[in-house]
Design an enzyme around this catalytic site. Structure first.
Site, PDB file in Angstrom:
ATOM      1  N   ASP A   1       1.148  -1.245  -0.084  1.00 26.97           N
ATOM      2  CA  ASP A   1       0.206   0.168   0.224  1.00 26.97           C
ATOM      3  C   ASP A   1       1.008   1.236  -0.405  1.00 26.97           C
ATOM      4  OD1 ASP A   1       0.673  -0.805   2.248  1.00 26.97           O
ATOM      5  OD2 ASP A   1      -0.583   0.498   3.572  1.00 26.97           O
TER       6      ASP A   1
ATOM      7  N   ASP B   1       6.811   2.388   2.831  1.00 25.35           N
ATOM      8  CA  ASP B   1       5.835   0.651   1.753  1.00 25.35           C
ATOM      9  C   ASP B   1       7.481   1.603   0.764  1.00 25.35           C
ATOM     10  OD1 ASP B   1       4.333   1.313   3.305  1.00 25.35           O
ATOM     11  OD2 ASP B   1       3.891  -0.958   2.090  1.00 25.35           O
TER      12      ASP B   1
ATOM     13  N   ASP C   1       8.269  -1.411   7.275  1.00 17.38           N
ATOM     14  CA  ASP C   1       8.176  -3.150   6.427  1.00 17.38           C
ATOM     15  C   ASP C   1       9.630  -3.672   5.552  1.00 17.38           C
ATOM     16  OD1 ASP C   1       5.317  -2.622   5.551  1.00 17.38           O
ATOM     17  OD2 ASP C   1       5.181  -0.961   4.271  1.00 17.38           O
TER      18      ASP C   1
END
Ligand code: RIB
Ligand code: CA
Length: 342
Positions: free
Chosen positions: A10, A17, A257
């Site tokens: 996302d 991300d 992430d």
């Protein structure tokens, strides 16, 4: 040999991300076969632009970007989601995209089909790295359940395990954002029988993006000046503000992430335990909560806890050597890793 991955994300512009995507694209230990944006922190239209523009600005235009789901399977956006980080399913065209509208077009294949085709074409070779809500991955598994036998591994950032250290939720008292956005999808994936490694908030909370890390990434000697320029322009202001830097010297969500990629590259620096992880789809406060337990912890039987005894155990990572992960990250995004300096 570089590990083949699909990066399901996302992504937002220079959010964690996006920084993780740069890590993946630049790491000599990873081969990114495709990027599959999904809604989550942002509306899908925006995430798609971010992925495409990032590839242009970092010289990776050959990597396909496949549009994924623009909403969760069942969870509807509501007032609470609007107030917190989730911006999924706004369904508004992006009018202003400061990094510049990409020329690059998305691949015509849907993300879930791309995942399926790619995994099934190279049995045992492809790792799915999923760092957003699991909608794309769940639908790929529903379309082609045999993916579970052919995927090398699914490495997931999601959940928060209350029985392990640092296991509070970040969107409700006990739920983590990615699982809370699409709990039904998380359940499908965790119940799929695929080999799974889960990196919940417990381990991600061991990471932080500090000013020192930032300064190393923008090193003038970096082999990737285009990457240094992105960090300078979009992350720099955060650290250039002495007042903000004094009050909050680390960007808490800066490297969540990344841990999934670090795990694929160097699992030795992570600490894990085998657990069954059951995601609640019960409406209310328990929605999206991931309950982790070890089989045998509880008595099973008719009047026992409602544990799903047929649920297979997965690998749950709850701690890591963050300094080592930071070295892998800096080495990759500055090109030092390519020179075998680690
Ligand atoms: O809850 C943490 C997750 O949500 C991470 O994937 C981070 O990117 C945030 O969006
Ligand atoms: Ca994410």
């Amino acid at each position: 040999m570089a590990a083949k991955i699909i990066f399901d994300t996302d992504i937002g512009w220079m959010n964690d991300d996006c920084m993780a995507a740069i890590f993946a694209l630049k790491s000599p230990d990873l081969e990114v076969l495709g990027i599959t944006p999904v809604m989550g922190n942002f509306d899908l239209n925006y995430s798609l632009l971010c992925a495409l523009r990032l590839l242009e600005l970092t010289g990776h235009e050959d990597v396909p970007v496949c549009r994924g789901f623009d909403r969760p399977l069942i969870h509807e956006r509501g007032a609470y989601a609007d107030k917190v980080w989730g911006k999924w399913a706004l369904h508004e065209p992006v009018k202003d995209f400061p990094p510049g509208m990409p020329r690059l077009q998305a691949d015509p294949r849907h993300a879930s089909l791309f995942i399926a085709e790619t995994v099934l074409a190279q049995p045992g070779e492809v790792t799915l790295v999923a760092v957003g809500p699991l909608t794309n991955v769940a639908m790929a598994l529903r379309l082609y359940p045999e993916i579970a036998r052919h995927v090398k591994e699914i490495v997931i950032m999601g959940g928060a395990i209350g029985r392990l250290p640092r296991g509070k939720g970040n969107i409700t008292p006990a739920a983590e954002f990615n699982f809370w956005v699409d709990p039904e999808a998380a359940r499908i994936v965790l119940h799929s029988g695929s080999p799974i490694t889960l990196l919940p908030l417990n381990v991600c909370r061991r990471s932080h993006f500090s000013r020192a890390l930032y300064l190393r990434i923008i090193d003038p000697a970096s082999a990737y000046p285009e990457v240094a320029a992105l960090y300078k322009q979009y992350i720099g202001p955060r650290f250039d503000d002495p007042e903000l830097d004094r009050r909050e010297p680390v960007l808490f969500y800066g490297v969540f992430d990344h841990a999934c990629l670090g795990y694929v590259i160097c699992p030795e620096i992570f600490t894990s335990v085998r657990m069954c992880v059951q995601v609640s789809v019960q409406p209310g406060l328990d929605y999206g909560v991931s309950h982790g337990y070890v089989k045998g912890d509880y008595v099973s039987g008719e009047d026992a806890l409602p544990l799903e005894s047929d649920l297979g155990a997965i690998n749950v990572v709850y701690d890591m050597d963050f300094d080592h992960l930071a070295e892998l990250y800096v080495a990759a995004v500055t090109g030092r890793a390519a020179a075998n300096e680690l």
